[in-house]
Design a protein around this motif. Sequence first.
Motif, PDB file in Angstrom:
ATOM      1  N   PHE A  34       0.833  -1.204   0.000  1.00 48.40           N
ATOM      2  CA  PHE A  34       0.000   0.000   0.000  1.00 48.40           C
ATOM      3  C   PHE A  34       0.865   1.251   0.000  1.00 48.40           C
ATOM      4  O   PHE A  34       0.639   2.180  -0.784  1.00 48.40           O
ATOM      5  N   LEU A  35       1.862   1.289   0.878  1.00 50.24           N
ATOM      6  CA  LEU A  35       2.747   2.457   0.930  1.00 50.24           C
ATOM      7  C   LEU A  35       3.547   2.609  -0.357  1.00 50.24           C
ATOM      8  O   LEU A  35       3.778   3.730  -0.819  1.00 50.24           O
ATOM      9  N   SER A  36       3.951   1.509  -0.941  1.00 47.24           N
ATOM     10  CA  SER A  36       4.676   1.556  -2.208  1.00 47.24           C
ATOM     11  C   SER A  36       3.809   2.154  -3.311  1.00 47.24           C
ATOM     12  O   SER A  36       4.282   2.978  -4.101  1.00 47.24           O
ATOM     13  N   SER A  37       2.542   1.760  -3.355  1.00 43.89           N
ATOM     14  CA  SER A  37       1.662   2.311  -4.392  1.00 43.89           C
ATOM     15  C   SER A  37       1.371   3.790  -4.136  1.00 43.89           C
ATOM     16  O   SER A  37       1.233   4.566  -5.081  1.00 43.89           O
ATOM     17  N   CYS A  38       1.306   4.194  -2.865  1.00 42.76           N
ATOM     18  CA  CYS A  38       1.123   5.622  -2.551  1.00 42.76           C
ATOM     19  C   CYS A  38       2.315   6.450  -3.030  1.00 42.76           C
ATOM     20  O   CYS A  38       2.140   7.493  -3.671  1.00 42.76           O
ATOM     21  N   PHE A  39       3.515   6.001  -2.713  1.00 42.98           N
ATOM     22  CA  PHE A  39       4.713   6.737  -3.128  1.00 42.98           C
ATOM     23  C   PHE A  39       4.880   6.737  -4.648  1.00 42.98           C
ATOM     24  O   PHE A  39       5.292   7.746  -5.229  1.00 42.98           O
ATOM     25  N   ALA A  40       4.545   5.623  -5.293  1.00 42.94           N
ATOM     26  CA  ALA A  40       4.630   5.574  -6.752  1.00 42.94           C
ATOM     27  C   ALA A  40       3.613   6.526  -7.383  1.00 42.94           C
ATOM     28  O   ALA A  40       3.907   7.198  -8.376  1.00 42.94           O
ATOM     29  N   GLY A  41       2.413   6.597  -6.812  1.00 45.56           N
ATOM     30  CA  GLY A  41       1.403   7.525  -7.315  1.00 45.56           C
ATOM     31  C   GLY A  41       1.827   8.971  -7.147  1.00 45.56           C
ATOM     32  O   GLY A  41       1.633   9.794  -8.039  1.00 45.56           O
ATOM     33  N   ALA A  42       2.418   9.275  -5.988  1.00 45.57           N
ATOM     34  CA  ALA A  42       2.902  10.640  -5.756  1.00 45.57           C
ATOM     35  C   ALA A  42       4.017  10.984  -6.735  1.00 45.57           C
ATOM     36  O   ALA A  42       4.045  12.089  -7.287  1.00 45.57           O
ATOM     37  N   GLY A  54       2.804   6.401 -16.666  1.00 44.55           N
ATOM     38  CA  GLY A  54       2.398   6.345 -15.258  1.00 44.55           C
ATOM     39  C   GLY A  54       2.140   4.922 -14.799  1.00 44.55           C
ATOM     40  O   GLY A  54       2.573   4.515 -13.715  1.00 44.55           O
ATOM     41  N   PHE A  55       1.445   4.155 -15.624  1.00 42.39           N
ATOM     42  CA  PHE A  55       1.185   2.764 -15.260  1.00 42.39           C
ATOM     43  C   PHE A  55       2.456   1.922 -15.333  1.00 42.39           C
ATOM     44  O   PHE A  55       2.598   0.950 -14.595  1.00 42.39           O
ATOM     45  N   ALA A  56       3.381   2.304 -16.197  1.00 41.55           N
ATOM     46  CA  ALA A  56       4.682   1.612 -16.225  1.00 41.55           C
ATOM     47  C   ALA A  56       5.439   1.855 -14.925  1.00 41.55           C
ATOM     48  O   ALA A  56       6.102   0.953 -14.404  1.00 41.55           O
ATOM     49  N   LEU A  57       5.322   3.056 -14.382  1.00 43.85           N
ATOM     50  CA  LEU A  57       5.937   3.343 -13.084  1.00 43.85           C
ATOM     51  C   LEU A  57       5.299   2.499 -11.988  1.00 43.85           C
ATOM     52  O   LEU A  57       5.985   1.994 -11.100  1.00 43.85           O
ATOM     53  N   PHE A  58       3.987   2.322 -12.052  1.00 45.18           N
ATOM     54  CA  PHE A  58       3.292   1.475 -11.073  1.00 45.18           C
ATOM     55  C   PHE A  58       3.770   0.026 -11.185  1.00 45.18           C
ATOM     56  O   PHE A  58       4.027  -0.620 -10.162  1.00 45.18           O
ATOM     57  N   LEU A  59       3.913  -0.466 -12.389  1.00 44.32           N
ATOM     58  CA  LEU A  59       4.400  -1.835 -12.593  1.00 44.32           C
ATOM     59  C   LEU A  59       5.831  -1.981 -12.086  1.00 44.32           C
ATOM     60  O   LEU A  59       6.152  -2.945 -11.380  1.00 44.32           O
ATOM     61  N   PRO A  93      -0.476  -6.801  -7.260  1.00 40.21           N
ATOM     62  CA  PRO A  93      -0.598  -5.502  -6.602  1.00 40.21           C
ATOM     63  C   PRO A  93      -1.885  -5.362  -5.812  1.00 40.21           C
ATOM     64  O   PRO A  93      -1.951  -4.602  -4.859  1.00 40.21           O
ATOM     65  N   GLY A  94      -2.907  -6.080  -6.176  1.00 40.59           N
ATOM     66  CA  GLY A  94      -4.185  -5.965  -5.489  1.00 40.59           C
ATOM     67  C   GLY A  94      -5.008  -4.826  -6.056  1.00 40.59           C
ATOM     68  O   GLY A  94      -4.484  -3.802  -6.483  1.00 40.59           O
ATOM     69  N   GLN A  95      -6.309  -5.014  -6.050  1.00 35.72           N
ATOM     70  CA  GLN A  95      -7.203  -4.016  -6.618  1.00 35.72           C
ATOM     71  C   GLN A  95      -7.168  -2.721  -5.810  1.00 35.72           C
ATOM     72  O   GLN A  95      -7.141  -1.627  -6.387  1.00 35.72           O
ATOM     73  N   ASP A  96      -7.145  -2.824  -4.499  1.00 31.70           N
ATOM     74  CA  ASP A  96      -7.142  -1.611  -3.689  1.00 31.70           C
ATOM     75  C   ASP A  96      -5.852  -0.822  -3.851  1.00 31.70           C
ATOM     76  O   ASP A  96      -5.864   0.404  -3.826  1.00 31.70           O
ATOM     77  N   ASN A  97      -4.725  -1.491  -4.058  1.00 30.45           N
ATOM     78  CA  ASN A  97      -3.465  -0.776  -4.272  1.00 30.45           C
ATOM     79  C   ASN A  97      -3.449  -0.085  -5.626  1.00 30.45           C
ATOM     80  O   ASN A  97      -2.890   1.007  -5.759  1.00 30.45           O
ATOM     81  N   ALA A  98      -4.039  -0.708  -6.630  1.00 32.12           N
ATOM     82  CA  ALA A  98      -4.109  -0.064  -7.945  1.00 32.12           C
ATOM     83  C   ALA A  98      -4.983   1.193  -7.881  1.00 32.12           C
ATOM     84  O   ALA A  98      -4.635   2.233  -8.445  1.00 32.12           O
ATOM     85  N   PHE A  99      -6.104   1.110  -7.172  1.00 30.11           N
ATOM     86  CA  PHE A  99      -6.962   2.282  -7.022  1.00 30.11           C
ATOM     87  C   PHE A  99      -6.282   3.365  -6.196  1.00 30.11           C
ATOM     88  O   PHE A  99      -6.427   4.555  -6.471  1.00 30.11           O
ATOM     89  N   PHE A 101      -3.065   3.890  -6.078  1.00 32.29           N
ATOM     90  CA  PHE A 101      -2.080   4.503  -6.974  1.00 32.29           C
ATOM     91  C   PHE A 101      -2.738   5.563  -7.844  1.00 32.29           C
ATOM     92  O   PHE A 101      -2.240   6.686  -7.960  1.00 32.29           O
ATOM     93  N   VAL A 102      -3.843   5.224  -8.466  1.00 31.12           N
ATOM     94  CA  VAL A 102      -4.523   6.165  -9.366  1.00 31.12           C
ATOM     95  C   VAL A 102      -5.029   7.383  -8.589  1.00 31.12           C
ATOM     96  O   VAL A 102      -4.917   8.524  -9.060  1.00 31.12           O
ATOM     97  N   LEU A 103      -5.560   7.168  -7.396  1.00 31.40           N
ATOM     98  CA  LEU A 103      -6.055   8.284  -6.599  1.00 31.40           C
ATOM     99  C   LEU A 103      -4.931   9.248  -6.231  1.00 31.40           C
ATOM    100  O   LEU A 103      -5.060  10.465  -6.414  1.00 31.40           O
ATOM    101  N   VAL A 104      -3.821   8.732  -5.735  1.00 31.57           N
ATOM    102  CA  VAL A 104      -2.708   9.598  -5.331  1.00 31.57           C
ATOM    103  C   VAL A 104      -2.060  10.230  -6.559  1.00 31.57           C
ATOM    104  O   VAL A 104      -1.638  11.390  -6.523  1.00 31.57           O
ATOM    105  N   TRP A 105      -1.998   9.492  -7.652  1.00 33.74           N
ATOM    106  CA  TRP A 105      -1.438  10.011  -8.906  1.00 33.74           C
ATOM    107  C   TRP A 105      -2.218  11.241  -9.356  1.00 33.74           C
ATOM    108  O   TRP A 105      -1.644  12.287  -9.655  1.00 33.74           O
ATOM    109  N   THR A 106      -3.544  11.102  -9.412  1.00 35.29           N
ATOM    110  CA  THR A 106      -4.355  12.228  -9.880  1.00 35.29           C
ATOM    111  C   THR A 106      -4.336  13.385  -8.882  1.00 35.29           C
ATOM    112  O   THR A 106      -4.376  14.552  -9.278  1.00 35.29           O
ATOM    113  N   LEU A 107      -4.275  13.073  -7.586  1.00 36.90           N
ATOM    114  CA  LEU A 107      -4.197  14.124  -6.576  1.00 36.90           C
ATOM    115  C   LEU A 107      -2.938  14.963  -6.746  1.00 36.90           C
ATOM    116  O   LEU A 107      -3.004  16.188  -6.833  1.00 36.90           O
TER     117      LEU A 107
END
Length: 116
Positions: A34-42, A54-59, A93-99, A101-107
Amino acid sequence: MATSSPAAPSPADAAQLIYPPNVLANTSLHTVKFLSSCFAGAAAGILGLENLPGFALFLASTLFTAGCIHSINCKGASLGKYLQGGVWELVNPGQDNAFTFVLVWTLFYGIVHVYD
């Protein structure tokens, strides 16, 4: 003479091969992911990445996190001993981690690049 090969362990026997303290310790992996997906989104938002980069960065973040968990928590040993799902459990990654990532990315994209 025919030699019989050893039978595969039954599912109950296979479940007993998993060391429960290791499984319990690794249940906190969702927090690390979860923290990894938050930092990647930021990072993706601050860098201004859009669409596939952006999705390549998440992967890349997911694979890097899986590699770190494997080398630190599992000490490079067989994943079946530490994680019940094996490799898939580690890289999923899990569905919640993908969401997340997208939420923090757009924020962060909206905060940093609002006047571009």
